[in-house]
Design a protein around this motif. Structure first.
Motif, PDB file in Angstrom:
ATOM      1  N   VAL A 174     -28.247  36.799 105.131  1.00 40.24           N
ATOM      2  CA  VAL A 174     -28.775  35.608 104.248  1.00 40.24           C
ATOM      3  C   VAL A 174     -28.687  34.299 105.052  1.00 40.24           C
ATOM      4  O   VAL A 174     -27.639  33.990 105.312  1.00 40.24           O
ATOM      5  N   GLN A 215     -23.418  41.073  98.969  1.00 40.99           N
ATOM      6  CA  GLN A 215     -24.078  39.893  98.637  1.00 40.99           C
ATOM      7  C   GLN A 215     -23.913  39.667  97.474  1.00 40.99           C
ATOM      8  O   GLN A 215     -24.160  40.277  96.352  1.00 40.99           O
ATOM      9  N   GLN A 250     -33.598  36.387 103.233  1.00 40.85           N
ATOM     10  CA  GLN A 250     -32.666  37.497 103.633  1.00 40.85           C
ATOM     11  C   GLN A 250     -33.773  38.652 104.271  1.00 40.85           C
ATOM     12  O   GLN A 250     -34.616  39.167 103.734  1.00 40.85           O
TER      13      GLN A 250
END
Length: 170
Positions: A108, A62, A118
């Motif tokens: 997410v 991420q 998330q």
């Protein structure tokens, strides 16, 4: 393994490092070193009929930072699939069918451009059927159908439990 049995295994090791900053917050450094893999088996049961199955894992770093400036957990998951192929008329007509399940964790979901959640888990279940025919050298016919049911299994967004809802863009 055998002229009618093929086994495949592949692996991938990632070395992911990142330094980020959100606004005037201090820099955040993190490193992730995941190993993902895929295994598949194909068996030619008859000269015109084969079965296959596969299993694989996924990883996605991420790149955003949480509003607090903390790093997000990587998104990970797994998928299995099985299917069959039936061929007719010296492979001039083939029918393929498959079914799968895909599960992702730590997904997410953006509520606005800078606000996101998330947590939880989402899954997709589906199947596909494909018919491919070659009537002549110049005429090929192709038809397929796919169905996917993608949903949140366990997810809380802005304090609301959205488990069971359809995933965005599915």
């Amino acid at each position: 393994l055998h002229p009618r049995v093929q086994l495949m295994f592949s692996g991938r090791y990632d070395a992911y490092t990142r330094t980020s900053r959100r606004g005037t917050d201090p820099q955040v450094h993190f490193a992730q070193n995941p190993f993902t893999y895929r295994a598949a088996l194909n068996v030619q049961v008859l000269s015109n009929f084969s079965l296959y199955t596969s299993y694989g894992t996924t990883y996605e770093a991420q790149t955003s930072l949480a509003p607090t400036g903390a790093t997000l957990d990587p998104q990970s998951g797994w998928q299995y699939e099985f299917g069959a192929r039936l061929a007719f008329f010296q492979n001039r007509l083939t029918v393929d069918a498959s079914a799968y399940r895909l599960v992702e964790k730590n997904i997410v979901v953006f509520r606005t451009i800078d606000v996101f959640d998330q947590n939880g888990q989402a899954s997709s279940d589906g199947f596909e059927v494909e018919v491919h025919g070659r009537a002549s050298r110049r005429l090929t016919m192709f038809a397929n159908y796919g169905f996917t049911r993608a949903r949140f299994d366990d997810f809380i967004s802005d304090g609301t439990d959205i488990s069971g809802n359809v995933l965005p863009f599915a």
